[in-house]
Design a protein around this motif. Structure first.
Motif, PDB file in Angstrom:
ATOM      1  N   GLY A  25       0.800  -1.218   0.000  1.00 39.55           N
ATOM      2  CA  GLY A  25       0.000   0.000   0.000  1.00 39.55           C
ATOM      3  C   GLY A  25       0.831   1.265   0.000  1.00 39.55           C
ATOM      4  O   GLY A  25       0.290   2.371  -0.058  1.00 39.55           O
ATOM      5  N   ASP A  26       2.157   1.125   0.063  1.00 35.42           N
ATOM      6  CA  ASP A  26       3.043   2.287   0.082  1.00 35.42           C
ATOM      7  C   ASP A  26       3.294   2.800  -1.331  1.00 35.42           C
ATOM      8  O   ASP A  26       3.338   2.017  -2.287  1.00 35.42           O
ATOM      9  N   PRO A  27       3.476   4.110  -1.482  1.00 37.93           N
ATOM     10  CA  PRO A  27       3.789   4.637  -2.809  1.00 37.93           C
ATOM     11  C   PRO A  27       5.218   4.283  -3.223  1.00 37.93           C
ATOM     12  O   PRO A  27       6.082   4.057  -2.362  1.00 37.93           O
ATOM     13  N   THR A  28       5.447   4.233  -4.522  1.00 41.87           N
ATOM     14  CA  THR A  28       6.806   3.989  -5.013  1.00 41.87           C
ATOM     15  C   THR A  28       7.757   5.057  -4.489  1.00 41.87           C
ATOM     16  O   THR A  28       8.882   4.766  -4.091  1.00 41.87           O
ATOM     17  N   GLN A  29       7.290   6.298  -4.494  1.00 43.38           N
ATOM     18  CA  GLN A  29       8.084   7.394  -3.938  1.00 43.38           C
ATOM     19  C   GLN A  29       7.142   8.349  -3.225  1.00 43.38           C
ATOM     20  O   GLN A  29       6.185   8.867  -3.819  1.00 43.38           O
ATOM     21  N   ARG A  30       7.423   8.585  -1.975  1.00 44.88           N
ATOM     22  CA  ARG A  30       6.591   9.480  -1.152  1.00 44.88           C
ATOM     23  C   ARG A  30       7.232  10.851  -0.992  1.00 44.88           C
ATOM     24  O   ARG A  30       6.541  11.869  -1.015  1.00 44.88           O
ATOM     25  N   TYR A  31       8.576  10.895  -0.845  1.00 45.73           N
ATOM     26  CA  TYR A  31       9.278  12.140  -0.542  1.00 45.73           C
ATOM     27  C   TYR A  31      10.056  12.627  -1.764  1.00 45.73           C
ATOM     28  O   TYR A  31      10.673  11.836  -2.485  1.00 45.73           O
ATOM     29  N   TYR A  32      10.062  13.957  -1.949  1.00 45.45           N
ATOM     30  CA  TYR A  32      10.685  14.572  -3.123  1.00 45.45           C
ATOM     31  C   TYR A  32      11.588  15.703  -2.657  1.00 45.45           C
ATOM     32  O   TYR A  32      11.176  16.576  -1.884  1.00 45.45           O
ATOM     33  N   TYR A  33      12.811  15.674  -3.158  1.00 47.42           N
ATOM     34  CA  TYR A  33      13.852  16.560  -2.647  1.00 47.42           C
ATOM     35  C   TYR A  33      13.584  18.018  -3.014  1.00 47.42           C
ATOM     36  O   TYR A  33      13.192  18.336  -4.143  1.00 47.42           O
ATOM     37  N   LEU A  34      13.824  18.906  -2.040  1.00 47.17           N
ATOM     38  CA  LEU A  34      13.781  20.353  -2.231  1.00 47.17           C
ATOM     39  C   LEU A  34      15.223  20.852  -2.171  1.00 47.17           C
ATOM     40  O   LEU A  34      15.792  20.964  -1.072  1.00 47.17           O
ATOM     41  N   PRO A  35      15.861  21.110  -3.312  1.00 44.34           N
ATOM     42  CA  PRO A  35      17.303  21.394  -3.325  1.00 44.34           C
ATOM     43  C   PRO A  35      17.686  22.598  -2.477  1.00 44.34           C
ATOM     44  O   PRO A  35      17.015  23.634  -2.478  1.00 44.34           O
ATOM     45  N   CYS A  36      18.789  22.425  -1.782  1.00 43.88           N
ATOM     46  CA  CYS A  36      19.262  23.423  -0.826  1.00 43.88           C
ATOM     47  C   CYS A  36      19.520  24.782  -1.464  1.00 43.88           C
ATOM     48  O   CYS A  36      19.300  25.826  -0.829  1.00 43.88           O
ATOM     49  N   ASP A  37      19.986  24.815  -2.708  1.00 40.68           N
ATOM     50  CA  ASP A  37      20.319  26.097  -3.324  1.00 40.68           C
ATOM     51  C   ASP A  37      19.143  26.714  -4.074  1.00 40.68           C
ATOM     52  O   ASP A  37      19.270  27.827  -4.601  1.00 40.68           O
ATOM     53  N   ILE A  38      18.002  26.035  -4.126  1.00 37.40           N
ATOM     54  CA  ILE A  38      16.795  26.640  -4.698  1.00 37.40           C
ATOM     55  C   ILE A  38      15.894  27.165  -3.584  1.00 37.40           C
ATOM     56  O   ILE A  38      15.110  28.093  -3.777  1.00 37.40           O
ATOM     57  N   LEU A  39      16.033  26.605  -2.391  1.00 36.19           N
ATOM     58  CA  LEU A  39      15.303  27.105  -1.234  1.00 36.19           C
ATOM     59  C   LEU A  39      15.736  28.527  -0.886  1.00 36.19           C
ATOM     60  O   LEU A  39      16.881  28.926  -1.109  1.00 36.19           O
ATOM     61  N   LEU A  40      14.810  29.286  -0.332  1.00 41.13           N
ATOM     62  CA  LEU A  40      15.113  30.595   0.243  1.00 41.13           C
ATOM     63  C   LEU A  40      15.088  30.451   1.755  1.00 41.13           C
ATOM     64  O   LEU A  40      14.181  29.820   2.315  1.00 41.13           O
ATOM     65  N   CYS A  41      16.072  31.034   2.423  1.00 39.91           N
ATOM     66  CA  CYS A  41      16.174  30.878   3.867  1.00 39.91           C
ATOM     67  C   CYS A  41      16.363  32.219   4.547  1.00 39.91           C
ATOM     68  O   CYS A  41      16.828  33.192   3.940  1.00 39.91           O
ATOM     69  N   ASP A  42      16.004  32.232   5.825  1.00 42.31           N
ATOM     70  CA  ASP A  42      16.214  33.380   6.700  1.00 42.31           C
ATOM     71  C   ASP A  42      15.612  34.644   6.088  1.00 42.31           C
ATOM     72  O   ASP A  42      14.421  34.696   5.828  1.00 42.31           O
ATOM     73  N   SER A  43      16.415  35.644   5.777  1.00 38.63           N
ATOM     74  CA  SER A  43      15.898  36.934   5.306  1.00 38.63           C
ATOM     75  C   SER A  43      15.591  36.941   3.816  1.00 38.63           C
ATOM     76  O   SER A  43      15.147  37.958   3.278  1.00 38.63           O
ATOM     77  N   GLU A  44      15.806  35.805   3.121  1.00 38.88           N
ATOM     78  CA  GLU A  44      15.592  35.776   1.675  1.00 38.88           C
ATOM     79  C   GLU A  44      14.113  35.760   1.306  1.00 38.88           C
ATOM     80  O   GLU A  44      13.754  36.021   0.165  1.00 38.88           O
ATOM     81  N   GLY A  45      13.233  35.422   2.245  1.00 45.19           N
ATOM     82  CA  GLY A  45      11.800  35.467   1.982  1.00 45.19           C
ATOM     83  C   GLY A  45      11.152  34.097   1.985  1.00 45.19           C
ATOM     84  O   GLY A  45      11.786  33.074   2.264  1.00 45.19           O
ATOM     85  N   SER A  46       9.849  34.090   1.656  1.00 45.71           N
ATOM     86  CA  SER A  46       9.077  32.850   1.639  1.00 45.71           C
ATOM     87  C   SER A  46       9.364  32.037   0.386  1.00 45.71           C
ATOM     88  O   SER A  46       9.695  32.585  -0.665  1.00 45.71           O
ATOM     89  N   ASN A  47       9.199  30.740   0.509  1.00 47.91           N
ATOM     90  CA  ASN A  47       9.365  29.835  -0.621  1.00 47.91           C
ATOM     91  C   ASN A  47       8.016  29.600  -1.293  1.00 47.91           C
ATOM     92  O   ASN A  47       6.998  29.398  -0.616  1.00 47.91           O
ATOM     93  N   LEU A  48       8.023  29.603  -2.618  1.00 45.25           N
ATOM     94  CA  LEU A  48       6.825  29.352  -3.399  1.00 45.25           C
ATOM     95  C   LEU A  48       6.855  27.919  -3.904  1.00 45.25           C
ATOM     96  O   LEU A  48       7.744  27.529  -4.662  1.00 45.25           O
ATOM     97  N   LEU A  49       5.881  27.121  -3.477  1.00 43.63           N
ATOM     98  CA  LEU A  49       5.754  25.737  -3.910  1.00 43.63           C
ATOM     99  C   LEU A  49       4.474  25.615  -4.737  1.00 43.63           C
ATOM    100  O   LEU A  49       3.382  25.926  -4.253  1.00 43.63           O
ATOM    101  N   VAL A  50       4.609  25.191  -5.999  1.00 47.58           N
ATOM    102  CA  VAL A  50       3.488  25.106  -6.928  1.00 47.58           C
ATOM    103  C   VAL A  50       3.388  23.676  -7.451  1.00 47.58           C
ATOM    104  O   VAL A  50       4.407  23.050  -7.761  1.00 47.58           O
ATOM    105  N   LEU A  51       2.161  23.188  -7.567  1.00 48.11           N
ATOM    106  CA  LEU A  51       1.913  21.852  -8.097  1.00 48.11           C
ATOM    107  C   LEU A  51       1.057  21.949  -9.346  1.00 48.11           C
ATOM    108  O   LEU A  51       0.044  22.661  -9.360  1.00 48.11           O
ATOM    109  N   ALA A  52       1.465  21.232 -10.383  1.00 50.66           N
ATOM    110  CA  ALA A  52       0.603  21.025 -11.550  1.00 50.66           C
ATOM    111  C   ALA A  52       0.020  19.627 -11.401  1.00 50.66           C
ATOM    112  O   ALA A  52       0.603  18.644 -11.851  1.00 50.66           O
ATOM    113  N   GLU A  53      -1.122  19.531 -10.719  1.00 50.69           N
ATOM    114  CA  GLU A  53      -1.744  18.241 -10.406  1.00 50.69           C
ATOM    115  C   GLU A  53      -2.621  17.821 -11.581  1.00 50.69           C
ATOM    116  O   GLU A  53      -3.689  18.383 -11.812  1.00 50.69           O
TER     117      GLU A  53
END
Length: 753
Positions: free
Chosen positions: A689-717
């Protein structure tokens, strides 16, 4: 006369003046000034000195630029001295004459970083590379060249191949050994089968040598036919038979060294599981990986490359047919760059010993044909007898030896070597020194100090939605009498193509809609704007496949729309083959009699949201978003924002940030405007019953951290989310302690993804 001696007479370069000792040489010992790379029957020669290589495959586009530094640091700590990479033509020239070398396609920067980390480079240009990569690395547009046939003596193919090969060599010329750079090997073609004409095989070698005439390094052709001017190398999860048979060319350990270009670690296909695979194996135990590696060096191998050492992720649309987002998730390093324990440490211990004794190994003639047969204790006779499956491969001279004790039997064996008893586990190689001290055993997996875990982080995701329109005149489309093959419309630049037609055939009620499509392709069917059914074939394969969907017809004219979504072009490419196909490639019928193939079709490439750049901050403002989360509805775009935990942008940290896709269907996920590839919660075929892949990597250098602002996550479902509220953000960490054992019936634990 060895090649190094020829250089002494002709080139004026001798090993004595190089200051190098034979053995495990690193790029840092020779880089910065021109040096030579040649070979004899024992190994590659760096400045005339026999060298031993422990290599790992890292594919630059399956990572991001900031990840490369961390990966190369890990490679050094794991005991490697070489990075092996393919060059992906379709990534760099997606349209003829339009080149892309930025971001994670910055090949020059990647190779330079290898050198900065004291790592040599094996540059595998191909241009056909296979690699479980979309179209095997060949651009879609190449297949549309008139009269072209791939990988054979075809004028159009050979002309394009020459142009591309020379373009890569010219661009990277300053990074070749002759200019002081880290590139010491080049590969032409890839796994060329026996059906290839001998004229083409030899042409490949000639063309490559001509391209490298001003920057000469050895040229390899792997796992198949090889030109007389190239080295034949091995691919597979066990290359023992290759070296024992002197390679496919008959020249290995005769006048060419034994090079293992792909010690294969498996890969993952949507819907499969470790215990039930249909196309390829999922992964390997650390013991099996170590055993095959040790047997290779014991017989005289001098270069072994893990394929993969780091598999990474299929960002964007580059996965080969049916491949998951994660690639080779069971190898030494996980897709989020964390060490895969205990495999990472077990192999590291082997690497350290091979490097320490490398001088002894490579300065001794290969012991392939001269093993010592050990005695073993026969429990039935209660006596020691000479064995056929227990062997010793001895390198060095008295007092300075390195010895491989091998047990090929499927049971533990009590064996004797030079009067000392050794208990040899089944299918194992034990390393011993001159004093017969046991240094390492491939079957004895020690406890690792740390192991990788995945845990939730306190981030709440609040989603907004936008329903993708099924039909729109706002974006370009084409009309044709019958459905066109998909890539002829999309040029391979998007995975999506809407096919629409109006059918007036006098049928009402429920009927079967048939069409000829392709393997590794998904389809959504709509009738009069209403979603009917989703079907797919997610095999790691290509070819024709018939699809059937039950539809309901109304009186009069019915609009039928089929959204085709490629799940990757197959990476296989046979000798003499022609262009690959996707989408609808044959008859379309309603029932058995009503053929609507030649009914005039409209074809629109891309999702509307892709055309609007909805995955960017600017694009978000082009539509009106809703708080209605539209469960079980296909073709919905979602977005949310979140603040990354402190330190998530540090690519050198021992943790990674992952997106938990629980509750979703199938689609693409975008982080801060970057397409990170396909997610799909399709269940594994092991009834867990488990999915083939459940977790998907969020690359460290594409993430925004600290004072850089909010991260935008968009899905084309595309398929439809069952409950998007169950998605989340999790974190992978290296924690103290031994990794838990694998579940019952499974021999190994892959990285949890």
């Amino acid at each position: 006369m060895g090649v190094s001696v020829v250089l002494l007479l002709v080139g004026g370069i001798i090993s004595l003046s190089s200051g190098l000792e034979p053995g495990f040489i690193t790029y840092g010992q020779v880089g910065g000034a021109p040096y030579t790379v040649t070979y004899d029957q024992r190994s590659l020669l760096i400045n005339g000195v026999n060298s031993l290589f422990i290599s790992g495959s890292v594919h630059y586009p399956r990572a991001t630029p900031a990840m490369w530094d961390t990966l190369f640091d890990l490679a050094i700590s794991n005991g490697l001295n070489m990075i092996d990479l393919y060059v992906f033509w379709d990534l760099h020239e997606p349209l003829e004459g339009q080149f892309y070398w930025e971001g994670n396609a910055n090949l020059t920067h990647f190779v330079k970083l290898c050198g900065e980390h004291n790592l040599f480079v094996n540059l595998r240009i191909g241009p056909y590379v296979c690699a479980e990569w979309d179209y095997g690395g060949i651009p879609v547009w190449v297949g549309f060249k008139e009269g072209i046939k791939f990988r054979t003596s075809n004028d159009e193919w050979c002309s394009l191949m020459t142009l591309w090969f020379n373009r890569v060599v010219t661009m990277l010329r300053p990074l070749f050994a002759t200019h002081g750079g880290p590139i010491v090997l080049v590969q032409v073609e890839n796994e060329l089968g026996s059906s290839a004409p001998s004229t083409y095989v030899e042409w490949c070698g000639t063309m490559a040598n001509e391209a490298l005439i001003s920057t000469p390094v050895p040229i390899i052709m792997c796992n198949g036919e090889s030109a007389s001017t190239t080295i034949n190398s091995c691919n597979g999860n066990d290359c023992t038979s290759f070296i024992e048979e002197h390679g496919q060319s008959g020249r290995i350990l005769v006048d060419q060294p034994a090079l293992w270009t792909e010690n294969e670690g498996g890969f993952q296909v949507w819907g499969e599981s470790p215990t039930r695979t249909t196309s390829y194996f999922w992964g390997r135990t650390a013991a099996d990986l170590a055993y095959s590696t040790a047997r290779w060096y014991a017989r005289g191998g001098s270069l072994m490359n893990y394929y993969m050492w780091f598999g990474g992720n299929h960002f964007g649309r580059w996965a080969g047919s049916g491949l998951t987002n994660m690639y080779a998730s069971d190898v030494n390093v996980c897709p989020d760059m964390l060490p895969h324990e205990p495999k990472f440490s077990h192999m590291q211990r082997m690497h350290v010993l091979l490097a320490e004794y490398s001088k002894v190994i490579v300065t001794t003639e290969a012991q392939l044909d001269t093993p010592v047969h050990l005695t073993w204790f026969n429990n039935k006779t209660q006596q020691f007898e000479e064995g056929t499956q227990q062997l010793a491969y001895v390198y060095g001279t008295t007092g300075n030896e390195f010895i491989f004790l091998e047990n090929q039997a499927d049971i533990y064996i009590l064996s004797q070597f030079r009067g000392k008893n050794f208990t040899l586990p089944d299918y194992s190689v034990t390393f011993v020194d001159s004093n017969l001290n046991e240094l390492y055993c491939t079957a004895k997996i020690g406890d690792s100090e740390t192991h990788r875990t995945v845990s939730e982080v306190p981030i709440s995701l609040s989603w907004m939605s936008w329903q993708e329109p099924l039909s729109t005149a706002a974006f370009p489309s084409v009309d044709n009498t019958s459905p066109s093959e998909q890539s002829s419309v999309t040029a391979g630049l998007t995975e999506y193509l809407f096919y629409s037609t109006n059918a007036s055939i006098g049928l009402t009620g429920s009927h079967d809609l048939y069409w000829l499509g392709t393997r590794s392709n998904a389809y959504l069917v709509f009738v009069n704007g209403v979603f009917t059914e989703a079907v797919d074939n997610h095999a790691h394969d290509d070819g024709i496949f018939e699809f059937v969907v039950r539809i309901k017809m109304e009186d009069g004219t019915n609009e039928i729309t089929i959204l085709s979504e490629t799940l990757g072009f197959d990476n296989g490419m046979s000798v003499g083959s022609t262009a690959k196909t996707k989408g609808i490639i044959g008859k379309v019928k309603i029932g058995l009699a009503d053929d609507i193939t030649d009914n005039t079709w409209n074809m629109r490439p891309y999702l509307a949201g892709q055309n609007l750049d909805l995955y960017t901050w600017e694009g978000l403002n082009q539509v009106t978003w809703s708080q209605d989360l539209l469960p079980n509805t296909p073709l919905v775009w979602y977005f949310t924002t979140f603040t990354a935990p402190s330190g998530s942008c540090d690519c050198s940290s021992s943790r990674g940030l992952l997106f938990d896709a629980t509750g979703l269907g199938r689609g693409h996920y975008y982080l801060n405007g970057i397409d990170l590839g396909r997610y799909w919660t399709i269940e594994m075929n092991d009834r867990s019953g488990d999915p083939t892949q459940r977790y998907y990597y969020l690359p460290c250098d594409i993430l925004l951290c600290d004072s850089e602002g909010s991260n935008l996550l968009v899905l084309a479902e595309v398929l439809g989310a069952t409950d998007i509220s169950t998605t989340g953000i999790v974190q992978s960490n290296m924690e103290s302690g031994t990794a838990p054992p694998p579940p019952e019936g499974v021999d190994y634990v892959s990285c949890e993804m």
